[in-house]
Design an enzyme around this catalytic site. Sequence first.
Site, PDB file in Angstrom:
ATOM      1  N   CYS A  19       0.861  -1.276  -0.013  1.00 38.02           N
ATOM      2  CA  CYS A  19      -0.109  -0.037  -0.089  1.00 38.02           C
ATOM      3  C   CYS A  19       0.696   1.311   0.032  1.00 38.02           C
ATOM      4  O   CYS A  19       0.302   2.392   0.042  1.00 38.02           O
ATOM      5  CB  CYS A  19      -0.771  -0.092   1.081  1.00 38.02           C
ATOM      6  SG  CYS A  19      -0.100   0.349   2.871  1.00 38.02           S
ATOM      7  N   CYS A  60       4.849   1.379   3.919  1.00 41.58           N
ATOM      8  CA  CYS A  60       6.132   1.114   4.452  1.00 41.58           C
ATOM      9  C   CYS A  60       7.206   2.367   4.002  1.00 41.58           C
ATOM     10  O   CYS A  60       7.985   2.885   4.924  1.00 41.58           O
ATOM     11  CB  CYS A  60       6.756  -0.030   4.089  1.00 41.58           C
ATOM     12  SG  CYS A  60       5.957  -1.494   4.699  1.00 41.58           S
ATOM     13  N   CYS A 100       3.668  -7.295   5.303  1.00 37.06           N
ATOM     14  CA  CYS A 100       3.365  -8.141   4.357  1.00 37.06           C
ATOM     15  C   CYS A 100       4.558  -8.943   3.480  1.00 37.06           C
ATOM     16  O   CYS A 100       4.287 -10.094   3.260  1.00 37.06           O
ATOM     17  CB  CYS A 100       2.805  -7.211   3.048  1.00 37.06           C
ATOM     18  SG  CYS A 100       1.197  -6.545   3.499  1.00 37.06           S
ATOM     19  N   CYS A 154       2.640  -2.618  10.433  1.00 33.33           N
ATOM     20  CA  CYS A 154       2.186  -2.284   9.431  1.00 33.33           C
ATOM     21  C   CYS A 154       1.390  -0.573   9.646  1.00 33.33           C
ATOM     22  O   CYS A 154       0.447  -0.204  10.155  1.00 33.33           O
ATOM     23  CB  CYS A 154       0.683  -2.985   9.326  1.00 33.33           C
ATOM     24  SG  CYS A 154      -0.326  -2.889   7.720  1.00 33.33           S
ATOM     25  N   HIS A 177       3.597  -4.433  25.830  1.00 31.37           N
ATOM     26  CA  HIS A 177       3.052  -4.130  27.179  1.00 31.37           C
ATOM     27  C   HIS A 177       4.008  -3.904  28.105  1.00 31.37           C
ATOM     28  O   HIS A 177       3.900  -3.305  29.105  1.00 31.37           O
ATOM     29  CB  HIS A 177       2.201  -5.533  27.435  1.00 31.37           C
ATOM     30  CG  HIS A 177       1.377  -5.815  28.744  1.00 31.37           C
ATOM     31  ND1 HIS A 177       0.550  -5.160  29.186  1.00 31.37           N
ATOM     32  CD2 HIS A 177       1.962  -6.387  29.593  1.00 31.37           C
ATOM     33  CE1 HIS A 177       0.302  -5.421  30.254  1.00 31.37           C
ATOM     34  NE2 HIS A 177       1.095  -6.136  30.896  1.00 31.37           N
ATOM     35  N   CYS A 227       4.987  -0.134  28.206  1.00 36.33           N
ATOM     36  CA  CYS A 227       3.876   0.597  27.920  1.00 36.33           C
ATOM     37  C   CYS A 227       3.705   1.414  29.137  1.00 36.33           C
ATOM     38  O   CYS A 227       3.633   1.123  30.347  1.00 36.33           O
ATOM     39  CB  CYS A 227       2.614  -0.264  27.892  1.00 36.33           C
ATOM     40  SG  CYS A 227       1.034   0.805  27.506  1.00 36.33           S
ATOM     41  N   CYS A 234      -5.656   1.668  31.144  1.00 34.06           N
ATOM     42  CA  CYS A 234      -5.087   0.629  30.167  1.00 34.06           C
ATOM     43  C   CYS A 234      -6.337   0.295  29.290  1.00 34.06           C
ATOM     44  O   CYS A 234      -7.292   0.139  29.812  1.00 34.06           O
ATOM     45  CB  CYS A 234      -4.710  -0.657  31.197  1.00 34.06           C
ATOM     46  SG  CYS A 234      -4.550  -2.020  30.162  1.00 34.06           S
ATOM     47  N   CYS A 278      -6.726  -4.375  23.514  1.00 31.90           N
ATOM     48  CA  CYS A 278      -5.284  -4.107  23.306  1.00 31.90           C
ATOM     49  C   CYS A 278      -4.569  -5.495  23.146  1.00 31.90           C
ATOM     50  O   CYS A 278      -4.607  -6.257  23.796  1.00 31.90           O
ATOM     51  CB  CYS A 278      -4.580  -3.327  24.275  1.00 31.90           C
ATOM     52  SG  CYS A 278      -2.893  -3.032  24.118  1.00 31.90           S
ATOM     53  N   CYS A 289       7.355   0.061  20.116  1.00 32.03           N
ATOM     54  CA  CYS A 289       6.549   1.350  20.093  1.00 32.03           C
ATOM     55  C   CYS A 289       6.518   2.106  21.437  1.00 32.03           C
ATOM     56  O   CYS A 289       6.724   3.225  21.188  1.00 32.03           O
ATOM     57  CB  CYS A 289       5.149   0.978  19.720  1.00 32.03           C
ATOM     58  SG  CYS A 289       4.857  -0.278  18.279  1.00 32.03           S
ATOM     59  N   CYS A 301       0.358   4.756  18.896  1.00 35.65           N
ATOM     60  CA  CYS A 301      -1.125   4.230  18.867  1.00 35.65           C
ATOM     61  C   CYS A 301      -1.617   4.386  20.291  1.00 35.65           C
ATOM     62  O   CYS A 301      -2.745   5.149  20.627  1.00 35.65           O
ATOM     63  CB  CYS A 301      -1.200   2.663  18.256  1.00 35.65           C
ATOM     64  SG  CYS A 301      -0.568   2.494  16.819  1.00 35.65           S
ATOM     65  N   CYS A 311      -3.115  -1.132  21.133  1.00 34.56           N
ATOM     66  CA  CYS A 311      -2.087  -1.679  20.255  1.00 34.56           C
ATOM     67  C   CYS A 311      -2.824  -2.667  19.209  1.00 34.56           C
ATOM     68  O   CYS A 311      -3.728  -3.559  19.881  1.00 34.56           O
ATOM     69  CB  CYS A 311      -1.033  -2.404  20.737  1.00 34.56           C
ATOM     70  SG  CYS A 311       0.107  -3.400  20.072  1.00 34.56           S
ATOM     71  N   CYS A 323       0.190  -4.963  15.111  1.00 40.30           N
ATOM     72  CA  CYS A 323       0.533  -5.245  13.565  1.00 40.30           C
ATOM     73  C   CYS A 323       1.666  -5.665  13.176  1.00 40.30           C
ATOM     74  O   CYS A 323       2.036  -6.062  12.006  1.00 40.30           O
ATOM     75  CB  CYS A 323       0.432  -3.682  12.959  1.00 40.30           C
ATOM     76  SG  CYS A 323       1.821  -2.529  13.506  1.00 40.30           S
TER      77      CYS A 323
HETATM   78 FE1  SF4 Z   1      -0.557  -3.651  28.024  1.00 42.41          FE
HETATM   79 FE2  SF4 Z   1      -2.025  -2.183  26.226  1.00 42.41          FE
HETATM   80 FE3  SF4 Z   1      -2.710  -1.938  28.594  1.00 42.41          FE
HETATM   81 FE4  SF4 Z   1      -0.445  -0.930  27.583  1.00 42.41          FE
HETATM   82  S1  SF4 Z   1      -2.852  -0.335  27.008  1.00 42.41           S
HETATM   83  S2  SF4 Z   1      -0.639  -1.734  29.611  1.00 42.41           S
HETATM   84  S3  SF4 Z   1       0.074  -2.500  26.349  1.00 42.41           S
HETATM   85  S4  SF4 Z   1      -2.882  -4.035  27.687  1.00 42.41           S
END
Ligand code: SF4
Length: 281
Positions: free
Chosen positions: A34, A37, A130, A165, A203, A206, A231, A237, A246, A254, A261, A264
């Site tokens: 697409c 990338c 991909c 992605c 996670h 995060c 969360c 997620c 990320c 995101c 999340c 991807c």
């Molecule tokens: Fe984990 Fe998603 Fe919660 Fe972040 S938002 S703590 S990645 S479950």
Amino acid sequence: MTQYNWLETIDVSEEMLQRTNQRLPVIWISALDCTGCKEAFLRSVEPTTLDTILHFISLEYSELLSAASGYQAEEHKESIFQKYQGQYVLAVEGGIPQSDEYLMIAGKSVREEIIQAAKHAKAVIAFGSCSAWGGLPAAGSNPTDSVDVRSIIPEETPVALVPGCPPIPEVMIGTLLHIHFHGELPELDKKMRPKAFYQTTVHMTCHRKPFFDQKLFAQSYDDETAQKGYCLFKLGCKGPRAFNCCESMGMDRCIAAGFTCIGCSEEGFWDKGGFYPKKRK
Ligand code: SF4
């Protein structure tokens, strides 16, 4: 503010920065994609894409990004195969249709072009989910009979997968820069991804994890629990199962934008719901 330092992550000293002159030749072949990338590649900030192209890599061929097109571009690509045999990196974007009728470039099968380019490449990098796993073109009934890049090149070819992605711009560039400075692919995990970028789940690093640990979950995207930054686990997620950097890079992606999340970068992402995470009870 980013916590990411590319020099540290790919182990480049100030002295190495000074002494490396010749840029790494890169040929970028796009299959069924697409262009996301390439769009991502243009948006790196650490280092910037501009600095990367001016100082470290020489993007010799890309159907979208090259100034030349048509015969001129194709002729240049062929000349790079000869001139930089064993020295250039082949970047592949998109799923590869095994039925040639679905994608021909300059009258040639994209599948055969990739096989030919991979033969004399120093390394092959699959940019995006991909080319790494088959992705969207290979999802569902796979009408174009598409496959990932490893399915069409010899097993012994040095390959790194950089899924996502799209993938994170700094991860794409970091992988190329590792080859430029160290002369080889970075250390890979058992799924062939650069360890430096894919070693933990989203996670684990995060910024919403303290809420997860306290069982404080957002119940919808637009209520008070969402505004408090709770969360996003209950909203589907996929961070606990997605290996990517990320969150650990400290750049807003995101989850910082308030969306889950979607995993991807994981294999089978499109067959597991793609951009539409399912709520958990
Ligand atoms: Fe984990 Fe998603 Fe919660 Fe972040 S938002 S703590 S990645 S479950």
